[in-house]
Each structure stands twice: as C-alpha cells, then as structure tokens.
Design a protein around this motif. Sequence first.
Motif, PDB file in Angstrom:
ATOM      1  N   THR A  30      -1.250  -1.108  -4.115  1.00 52.37           N
ATOM      2  CA  THR A  30      -2.473  -0.204  -4.064  1.00 52.37           C
ATOM      3  C   THR A  30      -1.988   1.282  -3.757  1.00 52.37           C
ATOM      4  O   THR A  30      -1.849   1.320  -2.706  1.00 52.37           O
ATOM      5  CB  THR A  30      -3.628  -0.576  -3.150  1.00 52.37           C
ATOM      6  OG1 THR A  30      -4.042  -2.032  -3.425  1.00 52.37           O
ATOM      7  CG2 THR A  30      -4.877   0.401  -3.435  1.00 52.37           C
ATOM      8  N   ARG A  50       0.813  -7.228  -6.012  1.00 49.82           N
ATOM      9  CA  ARG A  50      -0.210  -6.242  -5.962  1.00 49.82           C
ATOM     10  C   ARG A  50       0.104  -5.175  -5.091  1.00 49.82           C
ATOM     11  O   ARG A  50       0.276  -5.328  -3.948  1.00 49.82           O
ATOM     12  CB  ARG A  50      -1.706  -6.629  -5.680  1.00 49.82           C
ATOM     13  CG  ARG A  50      -2.538  -5.409  -5.812  1.00 49.82           C
ATOM     14  CD  ARG A  50      -4.141  -6.101  -5.750  1.00 49.82           C
ATOM     15  NE  ARG A  50      -4.160  -6.918  -4.425  1.00 49.82           N
ATOM     16  CZ  ARG A  50      -4.271  -6.186  -3.157  1.00 49.82           C
ATOM     17  NH1 ARG A  50      -4.517  -4.885  -3.297  1.00 49.82           N
ATOM     18  NH2 ARG A  50      -4.466  -6.923  -1.933  1.00 49.82           N
ATOM     19  N   TYR A  60       0.835  -1.308   0.131  1.00 49.78           N
ATOM     20  CA  TYR A  60       0.177  -0.100  -0.023  1.00 49.78           C
ATOM     21  C   TYR A  60       0.862   1.252  -0.034  1.00 49.78           C
ATOM     22  O   TYR A  60       1.845   1.358   0.669  1.00 49.78           O
ATOM     23  CB  TYR A  60      -0.894  -0.058   1.251  1.00 49.78           C
ATOM     24  CG  TYR A  60      -1.860  -1.181   1.251  1.00 49.78           C
ATOM     25  CD1 TYR A  60      -2.972  -1.116   0.530  1.00 49.78           C
ATOM     26  CD2 TYR A  60      -1.309  -2.393   1.886  1.00 49.78           C
ATOM     27  CE1 TYR A  60      -3.858  -2.173   0.492  1.00 49.78           C
ATOM     28  CE2 TYR A  60      -2.289  -3.277   1.885  1.00 49.78           C
ATOM     29  CZ  TYR A  60      -3.521  -3.522   1.107  1.00 49.78           C
ATOM     30  OH  TYR A  60      -4.546  -4.530   1.156  1.00 49.78           O
ATOM     31  N   HIS A 111       1.707   0.732 -10.089  1.00 50.85           N
ATOM     32  CA  HIS A 111       0.822  -0.318 -11.071  1.00 50.85           C
ATOM     33  C   HIS A 111       1.653  -1.451 -11.633  1.00 50.85           C
ATOM     34  O   HIS A 111       1.106  -2.300 -12.064  1.00 50.85           O
ATOM     35  CB  HIS A 111       0.048   0.645 -12.124  1.00 50.85           C
ATOM     36  CG  HIS A 111      -1.089   1.215 -11.464  1.00 50.85           C
ATOM     37  ND1 HIS A 111      -2.016   0.924 -10.603  1.00 50.85           N
ATOM     38  CD2 HIS A 111      -1.417   2.615 -11.424  1.00 50.85           C
ATOM     39  CE1 HIS A 111      -3.031   1.799 -10.169  1.00 50.85           C
ATOM     40  NE2 HIS A 111      -2.243   3.022 -10.871  1.00 50.85           N
TER      41      HIS A 111
END
Length: 702
Positions: free
Chosen positions: A347, A345, A228, A339
């Motif tokens: 965010t 992943r 994050y 990205h």
Amino acid sequence: MRTERSPAPDGPFADTAACLAALARLAAWHLDLGKAKPGVGATRLRLRLDRGWSRFEERAEASFTHGPFIPWVHVCALFQLERLDQVALVMALMAELDSSFSAHLRQLSGAAAEGEGGGVPCRALARMLGGGADLSVALGEDGPLRRWVLVRTGPGFDAAATVGSFRLDPAMAAYLSGRAAPRPRLDAPLVAVEPVPLDQLPVSDGVRRPIQRFVALCLRRDEAPAGYLLLLQGPDTPLQERICAAVFAALGLGCLRLDGRAVRASAQVMARADHLGRLRLLCRDLLLCGQAVMVVNAHDLTESEDDTGLRDLMDALLSSQRVMAVVGGPRRSLMDAAHRFAGHRVTPAPVIVDLPDAALRRRIWARRLAEQGIVAPEGADTRLAEAYPLTDEAVALAVDDVAAQLNLDPEAAVEPLLAEACREQSRRQTLDVAREIRSDRRLDEVVLPSRQRGVLAEVLAHVRHRRAVSEDWGFAALSGGASGLCVLFHGPSGTGKTMAASAIATELGLCLYKIDLSSVFSKYIGETEKHLARLFDHAEAMNVVLFFDEAESLFARRTETRDSHDRYANLQTGYLLDRIERYAGTVILSTNLLKSVDQAFLRRFRFIVDFPFPGPEERRAIWSRVFPPQAPRADDLDMEALAENLVLSGGNIASVALSAAYLAADSGQAIAMRHVLQAAQAEYLKLGKLFPTEEFYSGTTA
C-alpha cells in the motif's frame, strides 16, 4: 508395559543461554542419529528428535508471544524458517560455537577434505537427518538461508548432490549467540535519524492527519503478508526525514537514512548479481536490528532508460521490509513499483509536505526566537513569516545566526539582522540552471512613466498582502489555491526590465535568480520535466523571485504539430507554464517581442507591464542619476543637451556613462562633455545608428 510420556512444555526460554542449550541438545541428538546404524535405535532417535523439536517450537512460540527477546526465535520468525531450515542453521551455529562439534561433523562426512576450513559438510547433514531429506529445499539459492545470507556456501557447493559445505555468516554467529547485532551498511553504515514525536513537528493538520492514518494502517494486524510505503514530497527535506523518524518510532522501529547516490555508486563498481546480494544483506540487517529504512535522493537511481537501479532497490526492500519510506524521488515510478510488486500487497501512501503557511510560520518564528532568548520588536514574527516563507530548519538556522551576532553586538537592531539572515538562508541552496542577480536598486530608482510605476507598485502590494487576501480573506479557495504571482515585462532592450525585476526583489527583501533557459530544456523526453521539477522545488524552498529573460523563445506561438518533436516542444512549454502558475512565489518574465507571444499565454499573467523607449523627460532623469555622487564631473557637462539629442535607452546611457568615466580616468581629468560624446559615438556605432553630430549644440567638439 511402561509408556514414555512427553514432558509438559516449560514455557518461554529464560534467556538466550537457555535457548542455545536446548539447541545444543537437539544438535547432539542429530549427531547421534548420523552415527547410528539403521534399525530400532535409529528409529527411536528419530522419535526423540521429533518430540524434541516439537517441544522446542512450543517454547519458541511462547518466547515470541510473551518474551523475553531471543535472537534465534526472532530470526526464525523474520525469515519464516521451516524445521529443515532450522536444523541446517543450528548445525552451522554449533560448528561455530564448539570446535569439537565441528570435528565430529568432519568425521561424520567421511571426507576430511570437505570439512577443511570448518563449516557443515552437506554429506554430514544428510546423515544427521536420517536420509531421505532433500537438502536443496533448505540450502537452495532461493531458500531463506542463502537468500538472506544466514549461511555462506563453500566452493563447488551442490546441495542436491550433497557436495561441499556451508557455514554460518560471521555476523549471524555473533547475533544468534547474543554477542552483537549487525550494523546495516552499504559501503558505510547507514546514518540514524533521531525521532521527535509527531505532535511536536511543525506540520499543518493537512499533513498530520494522513500521516496518523498511515501509522494506524501499519499497526493493524494483516491476515496476509502486506507492505506499506510512505512517499513524502515537498521542498523541506529535513522536515520530511523527521516525519519518517516519527512514523517509524510510533511503530517501534528505528530510522536509518539510505542515500540513493550510495546505492548507485555501489551498483557501478560490481556485477549486478553481487550488488543484489549486497542489497539483500542490507535488508537482512535492517530486519535483525529492528530498523526501518528511509530512502533519499532516489532520483539518482533513475538515470538508466528502464530505471533498473530503482527497481532493484525497491524489489529488495519491498520483499523484506513491512514498512519503508522514500523522501522525494520519482513519485510515479515509486507508485508503480508498489502496485506491481508481485510478492505481496503493498500500500503506497503519497503525502505532500508543503511549506508551512503564514500562521504556522508565525508559530515557528515565535518558538525559535524564544528558544534563543531573542526579544524581537512587536509583530516581527508576523512580518518575517509573511515576507519569508522559510522552512522550519531555515528559520532555526537564521535565528542561530542572529543569536551569534548578538553575542558580539547586544545593542544591534534585531529585525534587520533577522531579515538579512533570512535572505542568507534563501541562498543556501544553489539553482544549477540559474544565477543570482545581486543589486541594491530600489523601485524609485527605476525611470518609467507614471502609469508603469503605478503597476509596479501594485505588483509589490500584491506580494506583500497576498497572505491576508488569499488565506485570511479566503480568496485562495476561489482561485484554486494558487497564491503565487506571474508578471510579464515587455519592451525594447535596455529599457529597464532587468533593473525593475531587481528592484522588486530588493523591495521584498528577496533574492532574484535569472533562469538560463538553454540549460533547462533537453531533447530527451522526460529530462526537461525533471530539470523543471528540481528548479521549482528548490526555488520554493529558497523562496526567491524567478526571472525568465528573453521569454519569447519559450512562449512563442505554438508550433504547428508536424511531427513528434513539435508535439514534445508544445508539451514542454505547457509543463513549464503549469509549474510557473503553481509556483508559490513570484515569477517575472521579460520579452523584447510581445507580438511573438501566444495570446493564450498572455492570459495567464496577472500583470503585464510595458517598458517604453524613454522619451526626453525619462532620459533627463536617467542622465541625472547615471553618474555616482563621488565621480568627478567637469562643469561643461550639459545633461539637458544629452537627454535631448542622444536618443538612447537607459541601458545604453549607462554604458556611455561608464565608458566616459574610463576615458576621463585615462586622461587624468574629471568626466567632461568631450568624454561623454566620444563614448556616445562609440555606442551609436555599436548600435549601427548615425551619431547626431550636426544636431548637437554648437561649441562642443567630440
């Protein structure tokens, strides 16, 4: 026949010492296996080791879940160490803690030279694993032990060929034994930012809500690895840093500031591979210490064409840190880095922290004044909040300045002191492409026809009451949220445009900055936008009036697009117009050539004020006030004749008056008509105009 039963797990380790004792026992069994000859004995040792490691792993899991904190358990979880990794790590740890164990390792390796200087010989580790293990899995360059610098290898190291030795990193030895935690650093230790609870920070609900949602996202349990990235943008950097510290504290993490300038300096003095190693070491120590990193001055890492410095830093941080933040910086590049990160992943959460609105500023003023025990006149907090859209930090510093002055003069008027302190706070930053124009001129000193004076009065009214109209009366919603003011002055040179801009700033109690357009525009794609972004961000934080002089060079009619240079010039102009319209303060532009300005641009100005060449009446008013009261003047000065016969602009009249004063001072006399006419002749010569000698009244000689 008696069967050996595996003892029940003992639960979590009581403390670090208990964990180290269990590791020492496992290391001793591995040493026994290394010395054992092939056969039944060696097989039994392998079985005992397997049961021992299984039991250790169960206790480590219990310690991780229920506590207490054990450094070894923490390291294995953070870096996801497999059993083979742990065997290599425990051998390196025991070699550091026990010199006799190190001697056994050298003896086991069968080559004393490999063991010189301590550490674990690869040959010894291979024998203690019972053969057949591929050491390159645990000790390869991409394995966690070497990638995160848990161990360091010696000269000629080759894990696959079992050549060379490795040893525990000194900082890891201190950490795993419970003696000390490493301090995250580059060239110098990173600085901690003390947290304040999020609900105590002076931010609007429009900022607080997305920040709270970001915290909730980070607290959820992810099924797969995830990261994050908090991206804060806005003019108040100190407040954004405090927001980061509050977010990290809510997640149980400390907050350390990492300066992009320090990262760039590190990269410039070493090979890229060494720099990447230093970044990984920093990331390791952040994880070990339970700290999260907040990057500032990230723009300084984007100087290369492909932003290598920024990419290297973001790759290192995103691959190791679950949560991180960037204050300011190139938003698009940072979003792309998140990205495109391939490891897992990520965010990104972009949040714009705008300057506080008037209502929030009133609360900030009231709180800061109360903290210092300053009693201001009724309504002063409202007037200051509306006149000076300062940040919380700037308000605090302004109030501190006034408190210091009141200690020396308790009877001083408080509100004027606060207003002056606000202006000083506006000057704390510098605009590297602008210079401040300091003047105490008032609007009633600007000589203009009544219609133009009325428009300037409207400009002041617009600025003074825009909070009430935009926010309280709801007009901001109808105008797309724009609350700034854009004004165009046009007219011949010397007709008072700069003076009027200075007077408006003085009336508003704000600073006036004149923009050097040549320093803003660049031939390199993207550089102009970067300069303009910094200019307007800093100007909003400083709360100043921006003054673009000779704007015809900027707002000329759009060029016909013949090539890429023409297209880019039009893009630059469009970007600047967009930033001017979004600027929260007041922007004044002046031009001598209104006809050169594209009509499409003119529609963007709320006020357009023409400054005509002064007629006899205006020149009479200018001459009447051009000489300071203390300047000695002779009785023969005829202001009426000067105004009637010298057809000059206000700027030229001021130049004539100053030159006449120097001529009078040089002759040791009061300023007389002959000094003025001599200076006027010189001014006419500069202008390339014919001096009206014969038209001037009789009896006066130049």
